[in-house]
Design a protein around this motif. Structure first.
Motif, mmCIF file in Angstrom:
data_model
loop_
_atom_site.group_PDB
_atom_site.id
_atom_site.type_symbol
_atom_site.label_atom_id
_atom_site.label_comp_id
_atom_site.label_asym_id
_atom_site.label_seq_id
_atom_site.Cartn_x
_atom_site.Cartn_y
_atom_site.Cartn_z
ATOM 1 N N UNK A 158 25.134 22.902 -2.530
ATOM 2 C CA UNK A 158 25.556 23.223 -3.890
ATOM 3 C C UNK A 158 25.454 24.736 -4.141
ATOM 4 N N UNK A 159 25.762 25.496 -3.100
ATOM 5 C CA UNK A 159 25.841 26.947 -3.239
ATOM 6 C C UNK A 159 24.552 27.711 -3.075
ATOM 7 N N UNK A 160 23.414 27.017 -2.788
ATOM 8 C CA UNK A 160 22.138 27.731 -2.668
ATOM 9 C C UNK A 160 21.411 27.329 -1.404
ATOM 10 N N UNK A 161 20.775 28.307 -0.754
ATOM 11 C CA UNK A 161 19.998 28.065 0.449
ATOM 12 C C UNK A 161 19.278 29.340 0.868
ATOM 13 N N UNK A 162 18.877 29.369 2.149
ATOM 14 C CA UNK A 162 18.182 30.566 2.658
ATOM 15 C C UNK A 162 18.779 30.935 4.014
ATOM 16 N N UNK A 206 17.195 34.503 -0.041
ATOM 17 C CA UNK A 206 17.958 33.482 -0.756
ATOM 18 C C UNK A 206 19.427 33.791 -0.554
ATOM 19 N N UNK A 207 20.228 32.739 -0.503
ATOM 20 C CA UNK A 207 21.659 32.936 -0.280
ATOM 21 C C UNK A 207 22.467 32.027 -1.176
ATOM 22 N N UNK A 208 23.568 32.561 -1.649
ATOM 23 C CA UNK A 208 24.560 31.788 -2.408
ATOM 24 C C UNK A 208 25.848 31.806 -1.608
#
Length: 152
Positions: A107-111, A120-122
């Protein structure tokens, strides 16, 4: 007993100019040299004209203001270009880097892993181990996208 009885004012201003120039070399601040220049010019004035100490101080104050202002204008007119404009902007240096997903982007968020750290990454959904490309930075969050396919 007075230390400077009979000393030439030009000599005293010259000594002050030398002391200020040495202080600029020992404690670089890029402004003492301009005050040193003012002291040297005051030494020149007192060498050429027999002026009383109050006029000498006035001349020194005016010459100091003029030389410091002139020095500031000189420095502003010659900006120093850095060899690497992103040297101290760690986040901006990330753009264009390949990174590895270490926490699935859902859902657009992770690492993602960058060198020996994680950020953090989008971006688009991606599984752990996927390689992504950093396309932007917002605070401490990287914006990533899938790597373009390698040319054959």
């Amino acid at each position: 007993m007075h230390w400077f009885d009979g000393a030439s004012p030009a000599l005293l201003w010259g000594i002050l100019a030398i002391v200020l120039a040495i202080a600029e070399m020992v404690i670089p601040g890029t402004f003492l040299i301009w005050i040193s220049l003012a002291a040297a010019l005051t030494a020149g004035v007192t060498l050429l004209l027999p002026v009383d100490p109050s006029f000498q101080m006035l001349a020194f104050a005016i010459l100091s203001a003029l030389s410091v202002s002139g020095g500031r204008l000189w420095y502003l007119a010659r900006p120093v270009e850095a060899e690497d404009p992103l040297l101290n902007d760690r986040a901006a240096r990330m753009i264009g880097r390949k990174v590895e997903v270490i926490e699935a982007i859902v859902k657009g968020e992770g690492r993602v892993r960058v060198d020996d750290g994680s950020w953090r990454a989008n971006g688009p959904d991606a599984e752990v181990g996927a390689h992504m490309l950093v396309t932007g930075v917002s605070g401490s969050t990287l914006t990533v996208t899938h790597l373009p396919p390698e040319p054959a």
